[in-house]
Motif scaffolding. Sequence first.
Motif, short mmCIF file in Angstrom:
data_model
loop_
_atom_site.label_atom_id
_atom_site.label_comp_id
_atom_site.label_asym_id
_atom_site.label_seq_id
_atom_site.Cartn_x
_atom_site.Cartn_y
_atom_site.Cartn_z
N VAL A 1 0.84 -1.20 0.00
CA VAL A 1 0.00 0.00 0.00
C VAL A 1 0.87 1.26 0.00
O VAL A 1 0.55 2.25 -0.66
CB VAL A 1 -0.98 -0.02 1.20
N VAL A 2 2.01 1.22 0.70
CA VAL A 2 2.93 2.36 0.68
C VAL A 2 3.44 2.60 -0.74
O VAL A 2 3.47 3.74 -1.22
CB VAL A 2 4.11 2.14 1.66
N VAL A 3 3.82 1.51 -1.42
CA VAL A 3 4.31 1.64 -2.80
C VAL A 3 3.20 2.19 -3.70
O VAL A 3 3.45 3.08 -4.54
CB VAL A 3 4.84 0.28 -3.31
N ILE A 4 1.98 1.69 -3.53
CA ILE A 4 0.86 2.19 -4.33
C ILE A 4 0.65 3.69 -4.05
O ILE A 4 0.41 4.48 -4.96
CB ILE A 4 -0.42 1.38 -4.04
N GLY A 5 0.76 4.08 -2.78
CA GLY A 5 0.62 5.50 -2.43
C GLY A 5 1.67 6.36 -3.08
O GLY A 5 1.40 7.50 -3.50
N VAL A 6 2.90 5.84 -3.22
CA VAL A 6 3.96 6.59 -3.87
C VAL A 6 3.69 6.69 -5.37
O VAL A 6 3.89 7.75 -5.99
CB VAL A 6 5.34 5.94 -3.58
N VAL A 7 3.23 5.58 -5.96
CA VAL A 7 2.98 5.57 -7.40
C VAL A 7 1.87 6.55 -7.78
O VAL A 7 2.00 7.29 -8.76
CB VAL A 7 2.64 4.13 -7.88
N VAL A 8 0.78 6.56 -7.00
CA VAL A 8 -0.32 7.48 -7.34
C VAL A 8 -0.11 8.86 -6.74
O VAL A 8 -0.94 9.74 -6.93
CB VAL A 8 -1.69 6.91 -6.88
N GLN A 9 0.99 9.04 -6.03
CA GLN A 9 1.37 10.32 -5.43
C GLN A 9 0.28 10.87 -4.52
O GLN A 9 -0.11 12.04 -4.61
CB GLN A 9 1.75 11.33 -6.51
N PHE A 10 -0.21 10.00 -3.63
CA PHE A 10 -1.21 10.40 -2.65
C PHE A 10 -0.69 9.99 -1.28
O PHE A 10 -0.63 8.80 -0.94
CB PHE A 10 -2.56 9.74 -2.98
N ALA A 11 -0.30 10.97 -0.48
CA ALA A 11 0.39 10.71 0.78
C ALA A 11 -0.49 9.98 1.80
O ALA A 11 0.02 9.17 2.58
CB ALA A 11 0.88 12.02 1.39
N LEU A 12 -1.78 10.22 1.78
CA LEU A 12 -2.67 9.58 2.74
C LEU A 12 -2.67 8.06 2.58
O LEU A 12 -2.72 7.31 3.56
CB LEU A 12 -4.09 10.15 2.61
N ILE A 13 -2.58 7.59 1.34
CA ILE A 13 -2.50 6.14 1.10
C ILE A 13 -1.19 5.59 1.66
O ILE A 13 -1.16 4.52 2.27
CB ILE A 13 -2.64 5.84 -0.41
N GLY A 14 -0.11 6.32 1.47
CA GLY A 14 1.19 5.90 2.00
C GLY A 14 1.19 5.83 3.52
O GLY A 14 1.72 4.89 4.12
N VAL A 15 0.57 6.80 4.16
CA VAL A 15 0.48 6.82 5.62
C VAL A 15 -0.36 5.64 6.12
O VAL A 15 -0.01 4.97 7.10
CB VAL A 15 -0.09 8.17 6.12
N ALA A 16 -1.46 5.37 5.42
CA ALA A 16 -2.30 4.23 5.80
C ALA A 16 -1.53 2.92 5.64
O ALA A 16 -1.62 2.02 6.48
CB ALA A 16 -3.57 4.21 4.96
N GLY A 17 -0.77 2.80 4.58
CA GLY A 17 0.05 1.60 4.37
C GLY A 17 1.10 1.44 5.45
O GLY A 17 1.37 0.33 5.94
#
Length: 126
Positions: free
Chosen positions: A53-69
């Motif tokens: 999920v962190v990698v997905i958050g980085v790819v879509v450039q959405f920090a909230l997804i990265g934090v959740a991951g």
Amino acid sequence: MPLSEQEQRLLDEMERNLYKHEADIVSTSSGPRTVNYTRVALGIALVAAGLAVVVIGVVVQFALIGVAGFGLAVGGAMLALTASRPAEADETESGDAPKGGAAPKARTRSSLMERLSDEWDKRQQQ
């Protein structure tokens, strides 16, 4: 600043007592533990999912997804690391003790400092 002769003698005596009773202190640890491998496997899976999920958050450039991951990965790590319990707890959970009526007797565990303080007091009284 060098120690006085009395201080050096006291320090040596304390060190000898520590080495002498080191086995006693180690034997008062929590003892044998059992590991719940299901919780370990689930924790590892959550860590892997969290990192994905962190990698997905980085790819879509959405920090909230990265934090959740990251939170998911930390939660999985905590689950995996806390998957062990004292071996005595297994006896009551395996069906040897009645589950319904009588509750198992609760053990009171003193802290390490309290046990060491009690042991020190006993030595001083001898």
